[in-house]
Enzyme design. Structure first.
Site, PDB file in Angstrom:
ATOM      1  N   GLU A 133       0.834  -1.213   0.000  1.00  0.00           N
ATOM      2  CA  GLU A 133       0.000   0.000   0.000  1.00  0.00           C
ATOM      3  C   GLU A 133       0.864   1.256   0.000  1.00  0.00           C
ATOM      4  OE1 GLU A 133      -3.231  -0.071  -0.408  1.00  0.00           O
ATOM      5  OE2 GLU A 133      -3.340  -2.256  -0.268  1.00  0.00           O
ATOM      6  N   GLU A 193      -6.232   4.226   7.432  1.00  0.00           N
ATOM      7  CA  GLU A 193      -5.650   3.714   6.188  1.00  0.00           C
ATOM      8  C   GLU A 193      -5.540   2.195   6.217  1.00  0.00           C
ATOM      9  OE1 GLU A 193      -4.761   3.501   2.546  1.00  0.00           O
ATOM     10  OE2 GLU A 193      -4.838   5.546   3.320  1.00  0.00           O
ATOM     11  N   GLU A 216     -10.395  -2.701   0.879  1.00  0.00           N
ATOM     12  CA  GLU A 216     -10.039  -2.798  -0.540  1.00  0.00           C
ATOM     13  C   GLU A 216      -9.508  -4.185  -0.893  1.00  0.00           C
ATOM     14  OE1 GLU A 216      -7.354   0.385  -1.461  1.00  0.00           O
ATOM     15  OE2 GLU A 216      -8.969   1.861  -1.555  1.00  0.00           O
TER      16      GLU A 216
END
Length: 122
Positions: free
Chosen positions: A29, A70, A77
């Site tokens: 990420e 996050e 996701e």
């Protein structure tokens, strides 16, 4: 939960899974890496800006909050991507909602740091 998975053994396994999650987020990420770098740069600055331990905690806590949100967004996701690569309105909505959460945490962190810096310099 089995009796063998309680207490210290559970803590050790949980810690191992958490560290594995940090490593995966860092590796996969880019947004997490960028926000982590920002936190690494800002946390030392918090020692100069903050006048009290509570102010320091607000500054550092706002950075940690961004990282937490996050990580959660990245988890959402990842699960959505695991379900399938085809576009689906609900998949898009889930990703957009996670992104909105990250944006709100960044705004809150920016406001916190902005107000604290303004008070320090005023």
């Amino acid at each position: 939960m089995k009796p063998s998975e309680t207490g210290w053994r559970h803590l050790i396994h949980s810690t191992r899974y958490s560290l594995k999650g940090f490593k995966a987020a860092f590796r996969h990420e880019s947004a997490f890496r960028q926000e982590l770098l920002l936190c690494v740069l800002l946390v030392p600055l918090a020692w100069w800006i903050a006048r009290t331990p509570v102010e320091w905690l607000l500054l550092v806590g706002s950075c940690v909050l961004v990282l937490v949100v996050e990580l959660l967004n990245s988890a959402v996701e990842t699960v959505v991507d695991r379900i399938g690569p085809e576009h689906h309105v609900l998949s898009g909505r889930a990703k957009d909602i996670g992104s909105a959460a990250v944006m709100l945490s960044l705004i809150m962190a920016g406001l916190t740091w902005g107000v604290m810096i303004w008070q320090r310099l005023a």
